[in-house]
Scaffold this active site. Sequence first.
Site, short mmCIF file in Angstrom:
data_model
loop_
_atom_site.label_atom_id
_atom_site.label_comp_id
_atom_site.label_asym_id
_atom_site.label_seq_id
_atom_site.Cartn_x
_atom_site.Cartn_y
_atom_site.Cartn_z
CG ASP A 123 -1.79 1.17 1.39
OD1 ASP A 123 -1.61 2.15 0.64
OD2 ASP A 123 -2.68 1.13 2.27
CE1 TYR A 136 -4.11 -1.01 11.88
CE2 TYR A 136 -4.36 1.36 11.56
CZ TYR A 136 -4.68 0.06 11.21
OH TYR A 136 -5.55 -0.17 10.18
CE LYS A 175 -5.56 -5.94 11.28
NZ LYS A 175 -4.98 -6.81 12.28
P1 13P Z 1 -5.14 -0.52 4.84
O1 13P Z 1 -4.17 -1.47 5.51
O2 13P Z 1 -5.82 -1.15 3.68
O3 13P Z 1 -4.49 0.79 4.51
O4 13P Z 1 -6.28 -0.29 5.88
C1 13P Z 1 -6.32 0.82 6.66
C2 13P Z 1 -7.59 0.86 7.42
O5 13P Z 1 -7.61 0.44 8.54
C3 13P Z 1 -8.76 1.41 6.78
O6 13P Z 1 -9.89 1.47 7.63
MG MG Z 2 -4.19 2.18 3.14
MG MG Z 3 -4.94 -2.13 2.09
MG MG Z 4 -2.62 -2.47 4.57
#
Ligand code: 13P
Ligand code: MG
Ligand code: MG
Ligand code: MG
Length: 368
Positions: free
Chosen positions: A11, A229, A232
Amino acid sequence: MRITVSLIKADVGGLAGHVVVHPKLEELARKRLEEARETGLLIDFYVYHVGDDLQLLMTHTKGENNAEIHKLAWDIFVEVTEKVSKPLKLYGAGQDLLKDTFSGNIKGMGPGCAEMEFEERRSEPILVFSADKTEPGAWNYKLYRIFADPFNTAGLIIDPAMHSGFIFEVVDVYEHKSVKLSTPEESYDLLALIGTPGRYVVKRVYRKSDGEIAAVSSATRLSLIAGRYVGKDDPVLIIRAQHGFPATGEVLEAFAFPHLVAGWMRGSHTGPLMPVPLRYAQCTRFDGPPRVVGLGFQLHDGRLEGPVDLFDDPAFEMTRRMAEEVADYMRRHGPFMPHRLGPEEMEYTTLPSVLEKLKARFVPAEAE
Ligand code: 13P
Ligand code: MG
Ligand code: MG
Ligand code: MG
Ligand code: 13P
Protein backbone atom coordinates in the site's frame (compact mmCIF):
# COMPACT_ATOMS: atom_id res chain seq x y z
CA MET A 1 12.34 -25.19 -17.00
CA ARG A 2 12.51 -23.91 -13.41
CA ILE A 3 10.30 -20.87 -13.00
CA THR A 4 9.85 -18.55 -10.04
CA VAL A 5 6.55 -16.78 -9.49
CA SER A 6 6.87 -13.72 -7.24
CA LEU A 7 3.88 -11.74 -6.01
CA ILE A 8 4.98 -8.64 -4.13
CA LYS A 9 2.55 -5.96 -2.95
CA ALA A 10 2.39 -2.76 -0.96
CA ASP A 11 0.00 0.00 0.00
CA VAL A 12 1.83 3.11 -1.21
CA GLY A 13 -1.14 5.46 -1.09
CA GLY A 14 -4.91 5.32 -1.51
CA LEU A 15 -7.40 7.33 -3.53
CA ALA A 16 -10.03 9.04 -1.37
CA GLY A 17 -8.70 7.42 1.82
CA HIS A 18 -8.02 3.68 1.88
CA VAL A 19 -10.48 2.91 -0.96
CA VAL A 20 -8.46 2.10 -4.06
CA VAL A 21 -5.08 2.35 -5.85
CA HIS A 22 -4.73 5.37 -8.17
CA PRO A 23 -4.49 4.26 -11.85
CA LYS A 24 -1.33 6.37 -12.27
CA LEU A 25 0.45 4.20 -9.69
CA GLU A 26 -0.33 1.12 -11.77
CA GLU A 27 0.69 2.87 -15.00
CA LEU A 28 4.16 3.75 -13.74
CA ALA A 29 4.64 0.29 -12.16
CA ARG A 30 3.72 -1.33 -15.50
CA LYS A 31 6.22 0.85 -17.33
CA ARG A 32 9.06 -0.16 -15.01
CA LEU A 33 8.19 -3.86 -15.14
CA GLU A 34 8.00 -3.66 -18.95
CA GLU A 35 11.56 -2.28 -18.91
CA ALA A 36 12.66 -5.15 -16.65
CA ARG A 37 11.10 -7.61 -19.10
CA GLU A 38 13.00 -5.97 -21.96
CA THR A 39 16.34 -6.36 -20.13
CA GLY A 40 15.53 -10.03 -19.52
CA LEU A 41 15.34 -9.79 -15.72
CA LEU A 42 11.66 -10.77 -15.88
CA ILE A 43 9.98 -13.25 -18.20
CA ASP A 44 6.56 -11.71 -17.65
CA PHE A 45 4.47 -9.66 -15.22
CA TYR A 46 0.95 -8.52 -14.40
CA VAL A 47 0.06 -5.40 -12.41
CA TYR A 48 -3.29 -5.12 -10.62
CA HIS A 49 -4.78 -3.99 -7.34
CA VAL A 50 -7.21 -4.89 -4.63
CA GLY A 51 -8.41 -1.90 -2.64
CA ASP A 52 -5.43 0.34 -1.84
CA ASP A 53 -2.82 -2.40 -2.36
CA LEU A 54 -0.66 -2.36 -5.50
CA GLN A 55 0.14 -5.88 -6.73
CA LEU A 56 3.21 -6.82 -8.78
CA LEU A 57 3.00 -10.36 -10.14
CA MET A 58 6.31 -11.37 -11.77
CA THR A 59 7.81 -14.48 -13.36
CA HIS A 60 11.55 -15.12 -13.77
CA THR A 61 14.29 -17.73 -13.38
CA LYS A 62 16.20 -16.13 -10.49
CA GLY A 63 14.72 -18.21 -7.65
CA GLU A 64 13.11 -17.08 -4.40
CA ASN A 65 14.52 -14.24 -2.29
CA ASN A 66 16.51 -12.89 -5.22
CA ALA A 67 18.02 -9.48 -4.44
CA GLU A 68 17.56 -8.13 -8.00
CA ILE A 69 13.86 -9.05 -8.11
CA HIS A 70 13.18 -7.75 -4.60
CA LYS A 71 15.07 -4.53 -5.36
CA LEU A 72 13.06 -4.08 -8.56
CA ALA A 73 9.81 -4.26 -6.55
CA TRP A 74 11.14 -2.06 -3.73
CA ASP A 75 12.43 0.59 -6.15
CA ILE A 76 9.08 0.66 -7.94
CA PHE A 77 7.19 1.14 -4.66
CA VAL A 78 9.57 3.98 -3.69
CA GLU A 79 9.42 5.63 -7.12
CA VAL A 80 5.63 5.56 -7.44
CA THR A 81 5.37 6.94 -3.90
CA GLU A 82 7.70 9.83 -4.78
CA LYS A 83 6.39 10.53 -8.30
CA VAL A 84 2.67 9.85 -7.89
CA SER A 85 1.44 9.37 -4.31
CA LYS A 86 3.24 12.35 -2.77
CA PRO A 87 2.53 14.99 -5.50
CA LEU A 88 -1.13 13.90 -5.62
CA LYS A 89 -1.18 13.76 -1.81
CA LEU A 90 -2.73 10.29 -1.92
CA TYR A 91 -3.80 8.99 1.45
CA GLY A 92 -1.04 7.21 3.38
CA ALA A 93 1.62 7.83 0.69
CA GLY A 94 4.28 5.15 1.14
CA GLN A 95 2.25 3.61 3.99
CA ASP A 96 3.79 0.12 3.86
CA LEU A 97 7.40 1.23 3.22
CA LEU A 98 8.72 0.93 6.76
CA LYS A 99 12.46 1.01 6.12
CA ASP A 100 14.67 3.64 4.45
CA THR A 101 17.27 1.60 2.63
CA PHE A 102 16.99 -1.68 0.75
CA SER A 103 19.23 -4.36 2.21
CA GLY A 104 18.92 -7.30 -0.17
CA ASN A 105 15.50 -8.74 0.71
CA ILE A 106 12.11 -7.03 0.75
CA LYS A 107 10.82 -9.28 3.56
CA GLY A 108 10.59 -7.43 6.86
CA MET A 109 10.54 -4.05 5.11
CA GLY A 110 6.76 -3.65 4.95
CA PRO A 111 5.60 -4.96 1.54
CA GLY A 112 3.99 -8.42 1.42
CA CYS A 113 5.72 -11.16 -0.55
CA ALA A 114 4.77 -14.67 -1.71
CA GLU A 115 7.14 -16.62 -3.96
CA MET A 116 7.47 -20.16 -5.24
CA GLU A 117 9.96 -21.87 -7.55
CA PHE A 118 9.13 -25.07 -9.45
CA GLU A 119 9.71 -27.03 -12.61
CA GLU A 120 6.95 -25.91 -14.98
CA ARG A 121 4.64 -28.85 -15.67
CA ARG A 122 3.28 -29.85 -19.09
CA SER A 123 0.38 -27.58 -18.19
CA GLU A 124 0.72 -25.22 -15.24
CA PRO A 125 -2.42 -23.41 -14.08
CA ILE A 126 -1.52 -20.77 -11.46
CA LEU A 127 -4.09 -19.00 -9.28
CA VAL A 128 -3.27 -15.81 -7.37
CA PHE A 129 -5.40 -14.26 -4.65
CA SER A 130 -5.03 -10.79 -3.13
CA ALA A 131 -7.12 -9.44 -0.26
CA ASP A 132 -7.60 -6.01 1.29
CA LYS A 133 -8.67 -5.01 4.83
CA THR A 134 -7.54 -8.27 6.33
CA GLU A 135 -4.42 -10.17 7.43
CA PRO A 136 -2.38 -13.20 6.20
CA GLY A 137 -4.17 -15.52 8.65
CA ALA A 138 -7.30 -14.95 6.54
CA TRP A 139 -5.97 -17.64 4.17
CA ASN A 140 -5.80 -20.27 6.97
CA TYR A 141 -9.45 -21.22 6.66
CA LYS A 142 -9.30 -21.30 2.84
CA LEU A 143 -6.08 -23.36 2.74
CA TYR A 144 -7.44 -25.90 5.20
CA ARG A 145 -10.59 -26.32 3.14
CA ILE A 146 -8.64 -26.59 -0.14
CA PHE A 147 -5.85 -28.94 0.94
CA ALA A 148 -7.24 -30.87 3.90
CA ASP A 149 -11.05 -31.03 3.72
CA PRO A 150 -12.53 -33.72 1.44
CA PHE A 151 -15.95 -32.10 1.76
CA ASN A 152 -14.42 -29.17 -0.18
CA THR A 153 -11.88 -30.97 -2.36
CA ALA A 154 -13.05 -34.17 -4.01
CA GLY A 155 -9.52 -34.86 -5.30
CA LEU A 156 -8.33 -35.71 -1.77
CA ILE A 157 -10.44 -38.85 -2.09
CA ILE A 158 -10.33 -39.47 -5.84
CA ASP A 159 -6.83 -38.46 -7.06
CA PRO A 160 -4.04 -40.93 -6.12
CA ALA A 161 -1.44 -38.10 -6.22
CA MET A 162 -3.33 -36.18 -3.53
CA HIS A 163 -4.71 -39.11 -1.54
CA SER A 164 -1.84 -39.21 0.97
CA GLY A 165 -2.50 -35.56 1.83
CA PHE A 166 -0.55 -32.32 2.17
CA ILE A 167 1.99 -30.83 4.57
CA PHE A 168 1.25 -27.41 6.08
CA GLU A 169 4.08 -25.11 7.17
CA VAL A 170 2.71 -22.84 9.91
CA VAL A 171 4.50 -19.72 11.15
CA ASP A 172 4.10 -18.31 14.66
CA VAL A 173 4.42 -14.64 13.69
CA TYR A 174 5.08 -13.55 17.29
CA GLU A 175 7.85 -16.05 18.08
CA HIS A 176 9.28 -16.19 14.52
CA LYS A 177 9.18 -19.99 14.56
CA SER A 178 7.57 -22.43 12.16
CA VAL A 179 6.29 -25.99 12.33
CA LYS A 180 5.36 -28.52 9.62
CA LEU A 181 2.22 -30.56 10.17
CA SER A 182 1.05 -33.46 8.08
CA THR A 183 -2.59 -33.93 7.05
CA PRO A 184 -4.83 -35.84 7.36
CA GLU A 185 -3.17 -37.48 10.41
CA GLU A 186 -2.30 -34.22 12.23
CA SER A 187 -5.38 -32.27 11.12
CA TYR A 188 -6.58 -31.63 14.65
CA ASP A 189 -3.15 -30.31 15.73
CA LEU A 190 -3.11 -28.10 12.64
CA LEU A 191 -6.57 -26.72 13.42
CA ALA A 192 -5.58 -26.15 17.06
CA LEU A 193 -2.99 -23.69 15.75
CA ILE A 194 -4.47 -22.07 12.65
CA GLY A 195 -7.83 -21.41 14.29
CA THR A 196 -5.88 -18.49 15.84
CA PRO A 197 -5.17 -16.70 12.55
CA GLY A 198 -3.70 -13.55 14.16
CA ARG A 199 -0.77 -15.62 15.45
CA TYR A 200 -0.43 -18.84 13.44
CA VAL A 201 -0.29 -18.33 9.70
CA VAL A 202 -0.05 -20.99 7.00
CA LYS A 203 3.01 -19.97 4.98
CA ARG A 204 3.38 -22.94 2.59
CA VAL A 205 1.59 -26.12 1.59
CA TYR A 206 3.48 -29.09 0.06
CA ARG A 207 2.16 -32.24 -1.61
CA LYS A 208 3.12 -35.13 0.63
CA SER A 209 3.67 -37.74 -2.09
CA ASP A 210 6.66 -35.91 -3.63
CA GLY A 211 7.21 -32.70 -1.62
CA GLU A 212 6.10 -30.42 -4.52
CA ILE A 213 5.17 -26.89 -3.52
CA ALA A 214 1.40 -26.34 -3.83
CA ALA A 215 0.73 -22.96 -2.20
CA VAL A 216 2.54 -20.03 -0.62
CA SER A 217 1.22 -16.96 1.20
CA SER A 218 2.63 -13.69 2.48
CA ALA A 219 3.00 -13.96 6.25
CA THR A 220 4.06 -10.75 7.96
CA ARG A 221 2.76 -8.52 10.71
CA LEU A 222 3.44 -4.86 9.89
CA SER A 223 2.72 -3.86 13.48
CA LEU A 224 5.39 -6.31 14.70
CA ILE A 225 7.91 -4.63 12.37
CA ALA A 226 6.87 -1.05 13.12
CA GLY A 227 5.78 -1.59 16.76
CA ARG A 228 2.63 0.41 16.14
CA TYR A 229 -0.50 0.35 13.98
CA VAL A 230 0.37 0.96 10.33
CA GLY A 231 -2.64 -0.56 8.57
CA LYS A 232 -3.16 -4.24 7.94
CA ASP A 233 -0.86 -6.63 6.08
CA ASP A 234 -3.42 -7.16 3.35
CA PRO A 235 -2.22 -10.57 2.18
CA VAL A 236 -1.51 -12.47 -1.05
CA LEU A 237 -1.57 -16.16 -1.95
CA ILE A 238 -0.30 -18.25 -4.90
CA ILE A 239 -1.74 -21.71 -5.61
CA ARG A 240 -0.84 -24.32 -8.28
CA ALA A 241 -3.91 -26.10 -9.62
CA GLN A 242 -4.87 -29.32 -11.45
CA HIS A 243 -3.10 -32.60 -12.21
CA GLY A 244 -2.11 -33.77 -8.73
CA PHE A 245 -3.13 -30.51 -7.10
CA PRO A 246 -6.69 -29.38 -6.33
CA ALA A 247 -8.69 -28.48 -9.46
CA THR A 248 -9.23 -24.75 -10.06
CA GLY A 249 -12.85 -25.26 -9.08
CA GLU A 250 -11.85 -26.99 -5.84
CA VAL A 251 -9.65 -24.03 -4.93
CA LEU A 252 -12.46 -21.59 -5.73
CA GLU A 253 -14.99 -23.66 -3.79
CA ALA A 254 -13.31 -22.55 -0.53
CA PHE A 255 -14.14 -18.94 -1.41
CA ALA A 256 -17.88 -19.64 -1.75
CA PHE A 257 -18.27 -19.22 2.01
CA PRO A 258 -17.52 -15.62 3.12
CA HIS A 259 -15.89 -16.55 6.44
CA LEU A 260 -15.17 -13.89 9.07
CA VAL A 261 -11.72 -12.30 9.03
CA ALA A 262 -9.93 -9.60 11.04
CA GLY A 263 -8.90 -6.25 9.57
CA TRP A 264 -11.99 -4.26 8.60
CA MET A 265 -12.10 -0.51 9.47
CA ARG A 266 -8.90 0.76 11.12
CA GLY A 267 -7.65 -2.82 11.10
CA SER A 268 -9.80 -3.25 14.20
CA HIS A 269 -12.94 -5.09 13.16
CA THR A 270 -14.16 -8.48 12.05
CA GLY A 271 -16.11 -8.88 8.82
CA PRO A 272 -16.86 -11.35 6.02
CA LEU A 273 -14.31 -11.91 3.24
CA MET A 274 -16.16 -11.04 0.03
CA PRO A 275 -14.89 -12.46 -3.29
CA VAL A 276 -15.14 -9.79 -6.02
CA PRO A 277 -14.16 -9.24 -9.66
CA LEU A 278 -11.42 -6.69 -10.41
CA ARG A 279 -14.00 -4.01 -11.17
CA TYR A 280 -15.23 -4.21 -7.56
CA ALA A 281 -11.74 -4.43 -6.07
CA GLN A 282 -12.25 -1.33 -3.93
CA CYS A 283 -13.19 -0.90 -0.27
CA THR A 284 -16.18 1.29 0.50
CA ARG A 285 -18.68 0.41 3.22
CA PHE A 286 -16.95 0.93 6.59
CA ASP A 287 -13.76 0.75 4.48
CA GLY A 288 -14.74 -2.70 3.29
CA PRO A 289 -16.11 -5.20 3.65
CA PRO A 290 -12.80 -7.11 3.39
CA ARG A 291 -12.38 -8.19 -0.23
CA VAL A 292 -10.51 -10.79 -2.20
CA VAL A 293 -9.80 -10.94 -5.93
CA GLY A 294 -8.70 -14.12 -7.70
CA LEU A 295 -6.88 -14.33 -11.03
CA GLY A 296 -6.14 -17.48 -13.03
CA PHE A 297 -3.22 -17.88 -15.47
CA GLN A 298 -1.65 -20.64 -17.56
CA LEU A 299 2.14 -20.50 -17.52
CA HIS A 300 4.04 -21.28 -20.71
CA ASP A 301 7.81 -21.07 -20.35
CA GLY A 302 7.20 -18.58 -17.57
CA ARG A 303 4.86 -16.39 -19.59
CA LEU A 304 1.53 -15.53 -17.98
CA GLU A 305 -1.39 -16.40 -20.24
CA GLY A 306 -4.51 -14.70 -18.91
CA PRO A 307 -5.82 -13.64 -16.52
CA VAL A 308 -9.27 -15.04 -15.95
CA ASP A 309 -11.02 -12.80 -13.42
CA LEU A 310 -12.18 -15.78 -11.35
CA PHE A 311 -14.87 -14.14 -9.21
CA ASP A 312 -16.42 -12.25 -12.15
CA ASP A 313 -19.20 -14.78 -12.26
CA PRO A 314 -22.83 -15.23 -11.17
CA ALA A 315 -21.69 -18.39 -9.34
CA PHE A 316 -20.33 -16.07 -6.61
CA GLU A 317 -23.35 -13.78 -6.38
CA MET A 318 -24.91 -15.77 -3.56
CA THR A 319 -21.61 -15.55 -1.65
CA ARG A 320 -21.54 -11.79 -2.11
CA ARG A 321 -25.17 -11.53 -1.01
CA MET A 322 -24.38 -13.58 2.11
CA ALA A 323 -21.33 -11.39 2.76
CA GLU A 324 -23.52 -8.28 2.57
CA GLU A 325 -25.99 -9.75 5.06
CA VAL A 326 -23.21 -10.78 7.42
CA ALA A 327 -21.59 -7.34 7.04
CA ASP A 328 -24.88 -5.72 8.01
CA TYR A 329 -25.33 -8.04 10.98
CA MET A 330 -21.78 -7.44 12.23
CA ARG A 331 -22.04 -3.65 11.77
CA ARG A 332 -25.01 -3.50 14.13
CA HIS A 333 -22.67 -4.44 16.98
CA GLY A 334 -20.98 -1.05 16.56
CA PRO A 335 -18.02 -0.78 18.97
CA PHE A 336 -18.78 -4.08 20.71
CA MET A 337 -16.75 -7.25 20.46
CA PRO A 338 -16.69 -9.59 18.63
CA HIS A 339 -17.21 -7.07 15.78
CA ARG A 340 -14.42 -4.95 17.25
CA LEU A 341 -11.30 -7.09 17.76
CA GLY A 342 -10.18 -8.28 21.21
CA PRO A 343 -7.68 -6.42 23.42
CA GLU A 344 -4.59 -8.38 22.29
CA GLU A 345 -5.26 -7.38 18.67
CA MET A 346 -6.09 -3.78 19.66
CA GLU A 347 -2.70 -3.40 21.36
CA TYR A 348 -1.11 -2.05 18.19
CA THR A 349 -3.90 0.42 17.39
CA THR A 350 -4.47 3.87 18.88
CA LEU A 351 -6.95 2.48 21.46
CA PRO A 352 -4.33 1.99 24.24
CA SER A 353 -3.61 5.76 24.27
CA VAL A 354 -7.33 6.41 24.82
CA LEU A 355 -7.44 3.89 27.68
CA GLU A 356 -4.26 5.37 29.18
CA LYS A 357 -6.04 8.68 29.79
CA LEU A 358 -8.73 6.94 31.87
CA LYS A 359 -6.26 5.17 34.14
CA ALA A 360 -5.94 7.98 36.68
CA ARG A 361 -9.70 8.13 37.15
CA PHE A 362 -10.05 4.56 38.39
CA VAL A 363 -10.73 4.22 42.15
CA PRO A 364 -10.92 1.01 44.20
CA ALA A 365 -14.26 -0.71 43.59
CA GLU A 366 -16.64 -1.36 46.45
CA ALA A 367 -16.72 -4.92 47.76
CA GLU A 368 -19.22 -6.93 45.74
P1 13P B 1 -5.14 -0.52 4.84
O1 13P B 1 -4.17 -1.47 5.51
O2 13P B 1 -5.82 -1.15 3.68
O3 13P B 1 -4.49 0.79 4.51
O4 13P B 1 -6.28 -0.29 5.88
C1 13P B 1 -6.32 0.82 6.66
C2 13P B 1 -7.59 0.86 7.42
O5 13P B 1 -7.61 0.44 8.54
C3 13P B 1 -8.76 1.41 6.78
O6 13P B 1 -9.89 1.47 7.63
MG1 MG C 1 -4.19 2.18 3.14
MG1 MG D 1 -4.94 -2.13 2.09
MG1 MG E 1 -2.62 -2.47 4.57
P1 13P F 1 -14.00 -31.26 -18.68
O1 13P F 1 -14.64 -32.49 -19.30
O2 13P F 1 -14.84 -30.04 -18.86
O3 13P F 1 -12.56 -31.10 -19.07
O4 13P F 1 -14.02 -31.48 -17.09
C1 13P F 1 -12.97 -31.98 -16.39
C2 13P F 1 -13.25 -32.00 -14.92
O5 13P F 1 -13.35 -33.05 -14.33
C3 13P F 1 -13.40 -30.72 -14.18
O6 13P F 1 -13.60 -30.90 -12.81
